[in-house]
Design a protein around this motif. Sequence first.
Motif, PDB file in Angstrom:
ATOM      1  N   GLN A 189     -25.795  46.267  49.151  1.00 57.72           N
ATOM      2  CA  GLN A 189     -25.240  46.242  50.506  1.00 57.72           C
ATOM      3  C   GLN A 189     -24.258  47.404  50.718  1.00 57.72           C
ATOM      4  OE1 GLN A 189     -26.887  44.472  52.395  1.00 57.72           O
ATOM      5  NE2 GLN A 189     -26.587  42.260  52.261  1.00 57.72           N
ATOM      6  N   THR A 190     -23.348  47.604  49.778  1.00 62.50           N
ATOM      7  CA  THR A 190     -22.385  48.695  49.927  1.00 62.50           C
ATOM      8  C   THR A 190     -23.026  50.061  49.677  1.00 62.50           C
ATOM      9  OG1 THR A 190     -21.660  48.072  47.695  1.00 62.50           O
ATOM     10  CG2 THR A 190     -20.236  47.435  49.519  1.00 62.50           C
ATOM     11  N   THR A 191     -23.963  50.134  48.728  1.00 63.37           N
ATOM     12  CA  THR A 191     -24.630  51.414  48.477  1.00 63.37           C
ATOM     13  C   THR A 191     -25.502  51.811  49.668  1.00 63.37           C
ATOM     14  OG1 THR A 191     -24.600  51.060  46.091  1.00 63.37           O
ATOM     15  CG2 THR A 191     -26.183  52.653  46.920  1.00 63.37           C
ATOM     16  N   GLY A 192     -26.092  50.833  50.341  1.00 59.69           N
ATOM     17  CA  GLY A 192     -26.861  51.143  51.538  1.00 59.69           C
ATOM     18  C   GLY A 192     -26.012  51.821  52.598  1.00 59.69           C
ATOM     19  N   TYR A 193     -24.747  51.388  52.702  1.00 55.61           N
ATOM     20  CA  TYR A 193     -23.852  52.055  53.656  1.00 55.61           C
ATOM     21  C   TYR A 193     -23.424  53.428  53.134  1.00 55.61           C
ATOM     22  CZ  TYR A 193     -19.670  53.431  56.103  1.00 55.61           C
ATOM     23  OH  TYR A 193     -18.741  54.164  56.791  1.00 55.61           O
ATOM     24  N   ALA A 194     -23.042  53.489  51.844  1.00 52.67           N
ATOM     25  CA  ALA A 194     -22.554  54.751  51.290  1.00 52.67           C
ATOM     26  C   ALA A 194     -23.633  55.832  51.310  1.00 52.67           C
ATOM     27  CB  ALA A 194     -22.057  54.531  49.866  1.00 52.67           C
ATOM     28  N   ALA A 195     -24.875  55.442  51.052  1.00 50.54           N
ATOM     29  CA  ALA A 195     -25.941  56.432  50.907  1.00 50.54           C
ATOM     30  C   ALA A 195     -26.563  56.844  52.245  1.00 50.54           C
ATOM     31  CB  ALA A 195     -27.029  55.888  49.984  1.00 50.54           C
ATOM     32  N   CYS A 196     -26.684  55.905  53.179  1.00 55.43           N
ATOM     33  CA  CYS A 196     -27.394  56.265  54.412  1.00 55.43           C
ATOM     34  C   CYS A 196     -26.773  55.676  55.676  1.00 55.43           C
ATOM     35  CB  CYS A 196     -28.865  55.863  54.323  1.00 55.43           C
ATOM     36  SG  CYS A 196     -29.152  54.099  54.135  1.00 55.43           S
ATOM     37  N   GLY A 197     -25.550  55.152  55.551  1.00 54.05           N
ATOM     38  CA  GLY A 197     -24.859  54.658  56.737  1.00 54.05           C
ATOM     39  C   GLY A 197     -25.352  53.330  57.249  1.00 54.05           C
ATOM     40  N   ASN A 198     -26.164  52.627  56.483  1.00 55.16           N
ATOM     41  CA  ASN A 198     -26.664  51.329  56.925  1.00 55.16           C
ATOM     42  C   ASN A 198     -25.541  50.295  56.915  1.00 55.16           C
ATOM     43  OD1 ASN A 198     -28.984  49.400  57.487  1.00 55.16           O
ATOM     44  ND2 ASN A 198     -28.123  48.482  55.637  1.00 55.16           N
ATOM     45  N   VAL A 199     -25.363  49.578  58.022  1.00 55.59           N
ATOM     46  CA  VAL A 199     -24.367  48.506  58.110  1.00 55.59           C
ATOM     47  C   VAL A 199     -25.117  47.179  58.228  1.00 55.59           C
ATOM     48  CG1 VAL A 199     -22.407  47.565  59.368  1.00 55.59           C
ATOM     49  CG2 VAL A 199     -22.717  50.051  59.235  1.00 55.59           C
ATOM     50  N   PRO A 200     -25.200  46.420  57.132  1.00 56.35           N
ATOM     51  CA  PRO A 200     -25.971  45.173  57.160  1.00 56.35           C
ATOM     52  C   PRO A 200     -25.272  44.096  57.989  1.00 56.35           C
ATOM     53  CG  PRO A 200     -24.855  45.399  55.058  1.00 56.35           C
ATOM     54  CD  PRO A 200     -24.611  46.678  55.804  1.00 56.35           C
ATOM     55  N   THR A 201     -26.045  43.137  58.426  1.00 53.10           N
ATOM     56  CA  THR A 201     -25.512  42.011  59.200  1.00 53.10           C
ATOM     57  C   THR A 201     -25.958  40.704  58.559  1.00 53.10           C
ATOM     58  OG1 THR A 201     -27.454  42.063  60.643  1.00 53.10           O
ATOM     59  CG2 THR A 201     -25.525  43.326  61.362  1.00 53.10           C
ATOM     60  N   ARG A 202     -25.494  39.600  59.107  1.00 48.85           N
ATOM     61  CA  ARG A 202     -25.856  38.291  58.570  1.00 48.85           C
ATOM     62  C   ARG A 202     -27.330  37.987  58.840  1.00 48.85           C
ATOM     63  NH1 ARG A 202     -21.041  37.633  60.686  1.00 48.85           N
ATOM     64  NH2 ARG A 202     -21.702  36.575  62.612  1.00 48.85           N
ATOM     65  N   LEU A 203     -28.009  37.547  57.793  1.00 45.28           N
ATOM     66  CA  LEU A 203     -29.418  37.183  57.906  1.00 45.28           C
ATOM     67  C   LEU A 203     -29.649  35.734  57.478  1.00 45.28           C
ATOM     68  CD1 LEU A 203     -31.077  40.397  56.403  1.00 45.28           C
ATOM     69  CD2 LEU A 203     -30.963  39.744  58.819  1.00 45.28           C
ATOM     70  N   GLY A 204     -28.578  34.946  57.399  1.00 49.99           N
ATOM     71  CA  GLY A 204     -28.737  33.591  56.896  1.00 49.99           C
ATOM     72  C   GLY A 204     -29.167  33.621  55.449  1.00 49.99           C
ATOM     73  N   ASN A 205     -30.252  32.940  55.142  1.00 53.59           N
ATOM     74  CA  ASN A 205     -30.758  32.927  53.766  1.00 53.59           C
ATOM     75  C   ASN A 205     -31.833  33.976  53.516  1.00 53.59           C
ATOM     76  OD1 ASN A 205     -29.208  30.797  52.586  1.00 53.59           O
ATOM     77  ND2 ASN A 205     -30.382  29.337  53.823  1.00 53.59           N
ATOM     78  N   ASP A 206     -32.102  34.823  54.496  1.00 52.79           N
ATOM     79  CA  ASP A 206     -33.083  35.893  54.303  1.00 52.79           C
ATOM     80  C   ASP A 206     -32.478  37.051  53.512  1.00 52.79           C
ATOM     81  OD1 ASP A 206     -35.158  34.649  55.507  1.00 52.79           O
ATOM     82  OD2 ASP A 206     -35.186  35.885  57.320  1.00 52.79           O
ATOM     83  N   HIS A 207     -33.361  37.819  52.886  1.00 49.99           N
ATOM     84  CA  HIS A 207     -32.961  39.015  52.142  1.00 49.99           C
ATOM     85  C   HIS A 207     -33.238  40.237  53.017  1.00 49.99           C
ATOM     86  CE1 HIS A 207     -32.851  42.083  49.013  1.00 49.99           C
ATOM     87  NE2 HIS A 207     -32.364  41.183  48.172  1.00 49.99           N
ATOM     88  N   PRO A 208     -32.356  41.232  53.006  1.00 51.72           N
ATOM     89  CA  PRO A 208     -32.587  42.389  53.879  1.00 51.72           C
ATOM     90  C   PRO A 208     -33.768  43.257  53.470  1.00 51.72           C
ATOM     91  CG  PRO A 208     -30.683  42.778  52.475  1.00 51.72           C
ATOM     92  CD  PRO A 208     -31.067  41.339  52.292  1.00 51.72           C
ATOM     93  N   SER A 209     -34.181  43.188  52.203  1.00 54.53           N
ATOM     94  CA  SER A 209     -35.206  44.109  51.705  1.00 54.53           C
ATOM     95  C   SER A 209     -36.445  43.420  51.148  1.00 54.53           C
ATOM     96  CB  SER A 209     -34.609  45.010  50.611  1.00 54.53           C
ATOM     97  OG  SER A 209     -33.444  45.655  51.070  1.00 54.53           O
ATOM     98  N   LEU A 210     -36.449  42.088  51.073  1.00 50.22           N
ATOM     99  CA  LEU A 210     -37.572  41.349  50.497  1.00 50.22           C
ATOM    100  C   LEU A 210     -38.002  40.240  51.451  1.00 50.22           C
ATOM    101  CD1 LEU A 210     -36.234  40.852  46.839  1.00 50.22           C
ATOM    102  CD2 LEU A 210     -37.877  42.565  47.588  1.00 50.22           C
TER     103      LEU A 210
END
Length: 410
Positions: free
Chosen positions: A216-237
């Motif tokens: 989650q933090t590397t996604g922001y550091a590397a490409c500016g991605n700011v994740p949000t709440r997805l409940g029990n879902d995974h952002p990448s799977l």
Amino acid sequence: MSPSPQHGTGPLDGVVVADFTRVLAGPYCTMLLADMGATVIKVEGPGGDDSRTWVPPSFHGESTYYLSVNRNKHSVVLDLTDPEDLATAHEIVAGADVFIENFKPGGLQRFGLDPDSVAERWPALIHASITGFGMDGGRSLPGYDLLVQGVSGFMSVTGSPDGPPQRAGVAMFDVITGLHAAVAVLGALHERATSGQGQHIHLDLLSCALSGLVNQTTGYAACGNVPTRLGNDHPSLYPYGPFPTADKDLIITVGNDAQFRRFVDVLGLPDLADDPRFATMEQRNEHRDTLRPVLVEALTREPSETWTDRLRAVGVPCAPILTIAEGVDYAASLGLDPVVPTGTGERVVPTIKNPAAFSRTPVRYDKAPPELGADREAVTSWLRRRRADRANDVARRATHEKNPSRKDPS
């Protein structure tokens, strides 16, 4: 058990730790070291570790919060504002290999136990400081785990998309910091074996939290991605999370395309694996809102146990959602023996085992979490022996200097 080093009790046999920590991050670190055979002397103020009062729940009147992170230690009560007690504290630190504390930055300076004073007085000592937000800009901020869960961004990605941010069900960044601290101490001990020099280690909860947020933090550091709440879902799977069945939710974790093909075959929907919207992980993530109702419609035809048997038979990972009690019992059913009795005689406390299993130098559970100040006499005796040993060393050196040709009797 004497606070002098015990032999043959673990990979850290002979290492002495002066533990000036309280609550969770520091005590968790020092308990891990104690489990591995280090002699840990827990120095508490007159009121004791705050976590001693954190109830419910309790075990025979003692806080299980305190009991969870303080086995295999020796408790001594010292008031650092009292000159005699401060001298005792200095003696304990002087006799240690590792000094660990989680005072506020600058809080130990008036006692001569700040990093600069320690480095000057005991250059071979490893000194680990744990703070909440660092020793500079965040030095005045209190280091509570929940504050770190908030400011690290963790709560912003935890919870339902249409609900409020959520905290974790445990002080996870205290635990992560304790783990990082234990690893850092082991690294410093290894380096000192070569150099003979100690060093100061500093860890703060916020930095450990940002490291522990990994993708989650590397996604922001590397490409500016700011994740949000997805409940029990995974952002990448996807699918990756709990799904309803005919009776209760079942966690299904599909980590690659081959697993997805086997998963939909079991569901009786093999064509989904070749559908261009779902054939790859990236496509499934993009079209998850379309895929989910199709999967749910199939899964709700049978109970969770039926799906568990079928999915596990073809290598698709899945698991039920259990309570803490059921989770501990499940580990026991797998032969993992999660609960271990700690202590001997009249004082035996059930604790959760150290997860590390050593083939030659096993961890130990021979001392229950100590009652407040219970080991003062043992620690005092250990200090007397150290004074006597130092006096004998001085006498031998003096004799050798006067008679350099005479053999050292030792």
